[in-house]
Design a protein around this motif. Structure first.
Motif, mmCIF file in Angstrom:
data_model
loop_
_atom_site.group_PDB
_atom_site.id
_atom_site.type_symbol
_atom_site.label_atom_id
_atom_site.label_comp_id
_atom_site.label_asym_id
_atom_site.label_seq_id
_atom_site.Cartn_x
_atom_site.Cartn_y
_atom_site.Cartn_z
ATOM 1 N N LEU A 254 0.860 -1.356 0.159
ATOM 2 C CA LEU A 254 -0.194 0.279 -0.026
ATOM 3 C C LEU A 254 1.145 1.428 0.017
ATOM 4 O O LEU A 254 2.147 1.379 0.612
ATOM 5 N N GLU A 255 0.441 2.661 -0.936
ATOM 6 C CA GLU A 255 0.952 3.830 -0.671
ATOM 7 C C GLU A 255 0.504 4.075 1.151
ATOM 8 O O GLU A 255 1.628 5.069 1.706
ATOM 9 N N GLY A 256 0.227 3.736 1.281
ATOM 10 C CA GLY A 256 -1.185 4.438 2.953
ATOM 11 C C GLY A 256 -1.975 5.505 3.582
ATOM 12 O O GLY A 256 -2.542 5.681 4.125
ATOM 13 N N PHE A 257 -2.394 5.314 2.440
ATOM 14 C CA PHE A 257 -3.834 6.115 2.183
ATOM 15 C C PHE A 257 -5.027 5.793 3.413
ATOM 16 O O PHE A 257 -5.520 4.260 3.019
ATOM 17 N N PHE A 292 3.089 -7.501 7.775
ATOM 18 C CA PHE A 292 3.433 -6.503 8.392
ATOM 19 C C PHE A 292 2.195 -5.440 7.319
ATOM 20 O O PHE A 292 2.265 -5.172 6.213
ATOM 21 N N ALA A 293 2.060 -3.519 7.702
ATOM 22 C CA ALA A 293 2.383 -3.048 7.347
ATOM 23 C C ALA A 293 2.369 -2.068 6.424
ATOM 24 O O ALA A 293 4.260 -2.179 6.348
ATOM 25 N N SER A 294 2.326 -1.528 4.623
ATOM 26 C CA SER A 294 3.559 -0.725 4.224
ATOM 27 C C SER A 294 2.444 0.705 3.737
ATOM 28 O O SER A 294 1.878 0.244 3.668
ATOM 29 N N VAL A 295 3.599 1.387 3.488
ATOM 30 C CA VAL A 295 3.581 2.447 3.354
ATOM 31 C C VAL A 295 4.878 3.678 2.502
ATOM 32 O O VAL A 295 5.947 3.231 2.260
ATOM 33 N N HIS A 296 3.813 4.071 1.180
ATOM 34 C CA HIS A 296 5.073 5.513 0.556
ATOM 35 C C HIS A 296 4.978 6.404 0.797
ATOM 36 O O HIS A 296 4.310 6.696 1.873
ATOM 37 N N ILE A 297 5.713 7.014 0.728
ATOM 38 C CA ILE A 297 6.626 8.746 0.673
ATOM 39 C C ILE A 297 6.530 9.215 -0.546
ATOM 40 O O ILE A 297 7.811 9.453 -0.651
ATOM 41 N N TYR A 298 5.580 9.720 -0.568
ATOM 42 C CA TYR A 298 5.789 10.946 -1.822
ATOM 43 C C TYR A 298 5.174 12.193 -1.560
ATOM 44 O O TYR A 298 4.037 12.436 -2.671
ATOM 45 N N PRO A 299 5.382 13.065 -0.907
ATOM 46 C CA PRO A 299 4.622 14.515 -0.755
ATOM 47 C C PRO A 299 4.702 15.303 -1.829
ATOM 48 O O PRO A 299 2.979 16.009 -2.241
ATOM 49 N N MET A 335 6.376 -0.494 7.745
ATOM 50 C CA MET A 335 7.748 -0.629 7.074
ATOM 51 C C MET A 335 7.319 0.888 6.082
ATOM 52 O O MET A 335 6.282 0.725 5.679
ATOM 53 N N PHE A 336 7.992 1.498 5.846
ATOM 54 C CA PHE A 336 8.526 2.600 5.198
ATOM 55 C C PHE A 336 8.808 1.938 3.807
ATOM 56 O O PHE A 336 10.091 1.791 3.157
ATOM 57 N N THR A 337 8.228 1.562 3.497
ATOM 58 C CA THR A 337 8.891 0.941 1.858
ATOM 59 C C THR A 337 9.671 1.415 0.712
ATOM 60 O O THR A 337 10.023 0.753 -0.524
ATOM 61 N N GLU A 338 8.549 2.749 0.798
ATOM 62 C CA GLU A 338 9.433 2.951 -0.741
ATOM 63 C C GLU A 338 9.346 4.665 0.385
ATOM 64 O O GLU A 338 7.857 5.064 0.309
ATOM 65 N N PHE A 339 10.141 5.375 -0.347
ATOM 66 C CA PHE A 339 10.265 7.608 0.083
ATOM 67 C C PHE A 339 11.562 8.267 -0.662
ATOM 68 O O PHE A 339 12.234 7.183 -1.348
ATOM 69 N N GLY A 340 10.478 9.213 -1.662
ATOM 70 C CA GLY A 340 11.802 9.951 -2.193
ATOM 71 C C GLY A 340 11.527 11.229 -2.655
ATOM 72 O O GLY A 340 10.266 11.320 -2.557
#
Length: 436
Positions: A254-257, A292-299, A335-340
């Motif tokens: 997931l992206e985490g929304f 486990f939960a997955s989250v991405h971070i792309y503000p 887990m924050f599995t993507e951020f950029g």
């Protein structure tokens, strides 16, 4: 380490080991380098205990990266060396987890060329990626399909069903509910999980080099904003994976929304639209077969506000909210599995990117110190030189900018001080962390 060699009947080199059968040693990229897969690195499966990941009975907090391209580059000899290069670099930086694609559907160098048909040459390339990870003491989070069209994705599955005349709809969201498409995907999953690695001799489901399976990269089902369609798919597919492979952890991707029924949809989501893409972080992650939960971070891709300081504040609020959810709502690791941070921002500077990374890594460190649910973070994405055509607006060559390299190595050292260095890290951290 170079070993004495002999030639087995199938044309692959193996060491002399005193057994009647040959024990797998691997020739990877260079003729003078031979790898013993049964040597010093005896990896254990990563497990979960409540909100914590556990390795050998101890907490496991990780610092890692994404390199989605590795299987594709392992197919061809001219690019195969890049896989070793990036794993070697990651290990030297004290990084312990890498996320990469374990799929390529109907595209160039496709692993699955059509439903149920696989390219053995490409499968051997994935074998190589897993063997290299094991050699360098890096665990893999392997993603099984893409919500996006890159490397085939759910669109390719729907296209296959449409071409065979068995599809219910041409909408790519029918990937989540069409019985024929679900059958295609299950067959693919079973084939991958039960694959016997030609280099290590292990079935994937028995290999602790693999940290876990990610069902799908960034799922969205915009034709059902209620989230029911995607929820049913996650329940079915996570249960199916667990029925074949009870050893490994499973996450959604997931992206985490936060979804339409979540009280946080307005206060934490980047903008209003995020509650209407058919996902729900809490609901999707609560499923018992999701570990486990997955989250991405792309503000900068998610918000229209160009102000950099606003983006940093969003990142902190976004991360802290999801870590709290892991502790209080889900009782699972997050887990924050993507951020950029994108280079396409009008005011982008490398210094901004370093600040962005530092906010994320500092929050992860504080979570580890306090034994909170934040399990680890994976930057998007690491490349090696000469890969410009594979870069997006987030990629970095980690050793090219000293300050960026130092941020990640110092974070590895901080986490090692919290949990102790893993056996695979000791030879690097003993020197690296005395310099930081």
């Amino acid at each position: 380490m170079v070993k004495s060699r002999m030639l087995c009947g199938n044309g692959v080199f193996y060491p002399i080991v005193g057994f009647a059968s040959c024990v797998a040693f691997i020739y990877l990229s260079f003729g003078d380098l031979w790898i013993d897969m049964n040597a010093d690195l005896n990896l254990s499966f990563v497990e979960r205990n409540g909100t914590q990941l556990i390795v050998d009975g101890k907490p496991f907090y990780f610092n890692g990266w994404n390199s989605y391209w590795m299987m594709d580059h392992s197919v061809d000899f001219s690019t195969k060396h890049r896989v070793r290069s990036i794993f070697k670099t990651g290990a030297k930086m004290g990084l312990t987890v890498c996320r990469t694609w374990a799929f390529n559907d109907g595209d160039y160098n496709a692993l699955q060329t059509s439903p149920g048909r696989f390219n053995e040459r490409v499968f051997r390339a994935l074998d190589h990626v897993i063997a290299e990870a094991r050699l360098h003491g890096v665990r893999l989070l392997l993603c099984l399909v893409n919500n996006l069209q890159a490397y085939g994705g759910k669109t390719q599955y729907v296209k296959w069903a449409w071409e065979e005349g068995v599809a219910l709809s041409s909408s790519n969201d029918s990937f989540f509910y069409d019985p024929s498409v679900r059958r295609y995907f299950k067959n693919y999953v079973k084939t991958v999980l039960t694959r016997r690695n030609t280099l290590t001799g292990l079935e994937y489901r028995d290999d602790p080099t693999i940290l876990g399976w990610e069902l799908i990269n960034e799922p969205r089902c915009i034709t059902d904003k209620s989230g029911d369609t995607l929820q049913d798919w996650i329940e079915e597919m996570s249960t199916f994976v667990k029925s074949i492979d009870p050893n490994h952890l499973v996450t959604v991707g997931l992206e985490g929304f936060y979804g339409p029924k979540s009280t946080k949809r307005l206060t934490v989501n980047p903008e209003w639209w995020a509650a209407d893409v058919g996902t729900d972080f809490i609901r999707n992650s609560k499923i018992p077969t999701i570990d486990f939960a997955s989250v991405h971070i792309y503000p900068d891709h998610w918000t229209h506000n160009p102000n950099f300081e606003y983006k940093l504040k969003f990142v902190a609020k976004w991360m802290i909210s999801h870590i709290e959810d892991g502790d209080k709502e889900l009782k699972k690791p997050v887990m924050f599995t993507e951020f950029g941070l994108s280079t396409e921002n009008k005011d982008f500077t490398p210094e901004q990117r370093d600040r962005f990374y530092k906010v994320i890594l500092d929050i992860m460190y504080k979570s580890a110190v306090k034994k909170k649910a934040g399990a680890g973070s994976l930057v998007w994405q690491f490349l090696v030189e000469g890969m410009e055509e594979f870069n997006d607006d987030f990629g970095i060559v980690p050793w090219e900018r000293k300050s960026t390299y130092k941020l990640f190595t110092e974070h590895s050292c901080r986490l090692a001080r919290v949990q102790g260095a893993l056996p695979s890290q000791i030879r690097y951290l003993s020197r690296l962390c005395t310099q930081s």
